[in-house]
Design an enzyme around this catalytic site. Structure first.
Site, PDB file in Angstrom:
ATOM      1  N   HIS A 233       0.972  -1.098  -0.528  1.00 15.76           N
ATOM      2  CA  HIS A 233      -0.187   0.073   0.257  1.00 15.76           C
ATOM      3  C   HIS A 233       1.231   1.174   0.488  1.00 15.76           C
ATOM      4  CE1 HIS A 233      -3.012   3.110   1.237  1.00 15.76           C
ATOM      5  NE2 HIS A 233      -3.463   2.237   1.175  1.00 15.76           N
ATOM      6  N   CYS A 271      -3.765   2.255  -4.025  1.00 16.82           N
ATOM      7  CA  CYS A 271      -4.865   3.561  -3.924  1.00 16.82           C
ATOM      8  C   CYS A 271      -5.090   4.580  -4.423  1.00 16.82           C
ATOM      9  CB  CYS A 271      -4.160   3.802  -2.328  1.00 16.82           C
ATOM     10  SG  CYS A 271      -5.299   4.779  -1.600  1.00 16.82           S
ATOM     11  N   HIS A 298      -7.544   0.397  -4.362  1.00 17.56           N
ATOM     12  CA  HIS A 298      -8.424   1.085  -3.794  1.00 17.56           C
ATOM     13  C   HIS A 298      -9.096   2.197  -4.268  1.00 17.56           C
ATOM     14  CE1 HIS A 298      -6.433  -0.349   0.239  1.00 17.56           C
ATOM     15  NE2 HIS A 298      -6.825  -1.153  -0.524  1.00 17.56           N
ATOM     16  N   ASP A 345     -12.483   3.298  -1.067  1.00 21.29           N
ATOM     17  CA  ASP A 345     -11.685   3.499  -0.272  1.00 21.29           C
ATOM     18  C   ASP A 345     -12.895   4.511   1.132  1.00 21.29           C
ATOM     19  OD1 ASP A 345      -9.515   3.376   1.989  1.00 21.29           O
ATOM     20  OD2 ASP A 345      -8.438   3.848   0.615  1.00 21.29           O
ATOM     21  N   HIS A 346     -12.720   4.310   2.160  1.00 19.65           N
ATOM     22  CA  HIS A 346     -13.434   4.990   2.389  1.00 19.65           C
ATOM     23  C   HIS A 346     -14.467   6.190   2.212  1.00 19.65           C
ATOM     24  CE1 HIS A 346      -9.036   6.494   3.790  1.00 19.65           C
ATOM     25  NE2 HIS A 346      -8.952   5.098   4.385  1.00 19.65           N
ATOM     26  N   TYR A 363     -14.554   4.226   7.566  1.00 25.65           N
ATOM     27  CA  TYR A 363     -15.111   3.041   7.311  1.00 25.65           C
ATOM     28  C   TYR A 363     -16.362   3.758   7.395  1.00 25.65           C
ATOM     29  CZ  TYR A 363     -10.966   2.108   6.002  1.00 25.65           C
ATOM     30  OH  TYR A 363      -9.449   1.773   5.284  1.00 25.65           O
TER      31      TYR A 363
HETATM   32  C1  DNO Z   1      -5.922   3.491   5.090  1.00 24.86           C
HETATM   33  C2  DNO Z   1      -6.274   2.444   4.866  1.00 24.86           C
HETATM   34  C3  DNO Z   1      -4.488   1.707   5.399  1.00 24.86           C
HETATM   35  C4  DNO Z   1      -4.149   0.442   4.960  1.00 24.86           C
HETATM   36  C5  DNO Z   1      -2.163  -0.352   4.966  1.00 24.86           C
HETATM   37  C6  DNO Z   1      -2.137  -1.166   4.134  1.00 24.86           C
HETATM   38  O1  DNO Z   1      -7.710   3.535   5.455  1.00 24.86           O
HETATM   39  O2  DNO Z   1      -5.876   2.473   3.401  1.00 24.86           O
HETATM   40  O3  DNO Z   1      -4.847   1.600   7.028  1.00 24.86           O
HETATM   41  O4  DNO Z   1      -4.861  -0.887   5.551  1.00 24.86           O
HETATM   42  O5  DNO Z   1      -1.698   0.785   4.982  1.00 24.86           O
HETATM   43  O6  DNO Z   1      -1.457  -1.864   5.254  1.00 24.86           O
END
Ligand code: DNO
Length: 388
Positions: A233, A271, A298, A345-346, A363
């Site tokens: 990531h 991401c 993501h 993501d989020h 989340y």
């Molecule tokens: C945040 C996430 C990160 C991710 C880590 C992966 O929302 O995308 O915390 O889980 O960095 O190791």
């Protein structure tokens, strides 16, 4: 795209039956109760897998098998921690769980200064504010030399803002950075945090990259042998903070990463929110370039501001062009002939999310559901109109 949703386990107020209603079929989760650096045993892995499957869902990605700080620093018992990591991968593979996300960010995982930043429409978003970060580092934590990492302009505004900042707001800022986000070690105090950071004194980007390369050369052959795909990531935000080196934040960094060891097991979690906070990252171009190496997407959007601050915007708005991003993803999928796992993501805190303060920051159920629905619609539109 294979649609997934992140689930933080039995304590997550967004439950598996909720996720099932979102339309996502895959789950992204981890053994959150196992301390970082310990072996994930088969029994514990099976328990989580069974719970997910009983809900009619599939455990598609592990996020994350975290990396012990001694591995990042290549110090102390790092060889034992790496052996533990390998064993966890072997055990996951034995249970049929074969996709693993991880990161190599020193001390902190992702970092925000605001977890509930007020939006004009009544919802809230996550925000990284450069001035507030300067306040935290220079005046609250008082990190030695922190002033050198900020422009005079930011420092002047920070000084003024701090002089008017109520104690409660200072505490909120400190908590957002040290305690608020899932992923970061819980219950950090300024003292424990300063101590952890001090371990990196004198560590350069090159040192950290060498340690990542060493780790990958140890672990990737085991992953490959067991059919595991590792997906790093990127750093969030994609620049150095707290004087700590960040090494996965640009096209060049990703190039180095894939060159550390050539294997299908050595891949990327792309991401768009993390990488998108750096205006120099051309996301669609990077997706095309690293397409073969991307195991996980993501998808989210940030709105960048001139001083390096940003906030998390709606998934289709913000500074990155989500249409071009999704188009690039679909082209990679077509070329590879596979569906790549993706999670929205989020999400903002909106509607009933606003009543559920106990959700993990970013989340929320409805905010993420909105993101998923928007991306799914965009993807369908692109596929139909371009016959992808
Ligand atoms: C945040 C996430 C990160 C991710 C880590 C992966 O929302 O995308 O915390 O889980 O960095 O190791």
């Amino acid at each position: 795209m294979k649609e997934t949703f992140r689930w933080f386990g039995q304590n997550d107020p967004v439950t598996l039956p909720h996720i099932k209603q979102s339309g996502a079929t895959g789950i992204v989760t981890a053994l959150h109760h196992i301390p970082n650096g310990e072996i994930w045993n088969i029994e514990e892995i099976q328990k989580v897998k069974k719970t997910i499957e009983e809900a009619g869902l599939e455990w598609v990605f592990v996020e994350s098998v975290p990396i012990h700080e001694n591995i990042k620093l290549k110090t102390g018992d790092y060889t034992k921690r790496i052996e533990n990591y390998k064993q966890s991968l072997i055990n996951l593979a034995a249970c049929g769980v074969k996709n693993v996300c991880y990161n190599f960010m020193p001390v902190l995982d992702w970092t925000r200064t605001h977890l509930h930043w007020q939006l004009q429409n009544g919802g809230t978003a996550l925000r990284f504010d450069k001035v507030d970060m300067a306040i935290f580092e220079c005046f609250i934590m008082k990190r030695k030399g922190a002033e050198n990492d900020y422009s005079q302009e930011v420092l002047d505004i920070a000084k003024k803002r701090f002089s008017e900042m109520p104690a409660l707001e200072q505490q909120r800022l400190e908590d957002s950075i040290l305690k608020g986000l899932p992923g970061t070690v819980d219950d950090l105090t300024i003292a424990s945090f300063s101590k952890m950071i001090a371990q990196y004194d004198g560590y350069t980007h090159e040192d950290l990259k060498n340690n990542l390369s060493y780790f990958l050369n140890e672990v990737i052959p085991v992953a490959e042998e067991n059919g595991i795909k590792m997906a790093i990531h990127p750093d969030d935000p994609p620049f150095d903070i707290m004087g700590l080196p960040r090494i996965v934040k640009s096209e060049k960094d990703l190039e180095d990463l894939v060159n550390f060891i050539d294997s299908p097991a050595n891949g990327i979690t792309f991401c768009t929110g993390s990488l998108g906070a750096n205006p120099n990252n051309d996301l669609p171009k990077m997706i095309e370039k690293f397409g073969e190496k991307i195991h996980f997407f993501h998808l989210r959007n940030v709105k960048r501001e001139l001083d390096g601050s940003f906030y998390e915007d709606c998934h289709l708005e913000g500074s990155s062009d989500m249409y071009e991003i999704v188009k690039a993803v679909l082209k990679v999928e077509q070329k590879r002939g596979i569906d790549i796992p993706m999670r929205p993501d989020h999400g903002h805190q909106i509607l009933n999310d606003l009543l559920a303060q106990s959700t993990y920051a970013g989340y929320t159920a409805i905010g993420r559901l909105k993101g998923l629905a928007e991306i799914k619609g965009l993807s369908l539109g692109i596929q139909k109109s371009l016959s992808l």
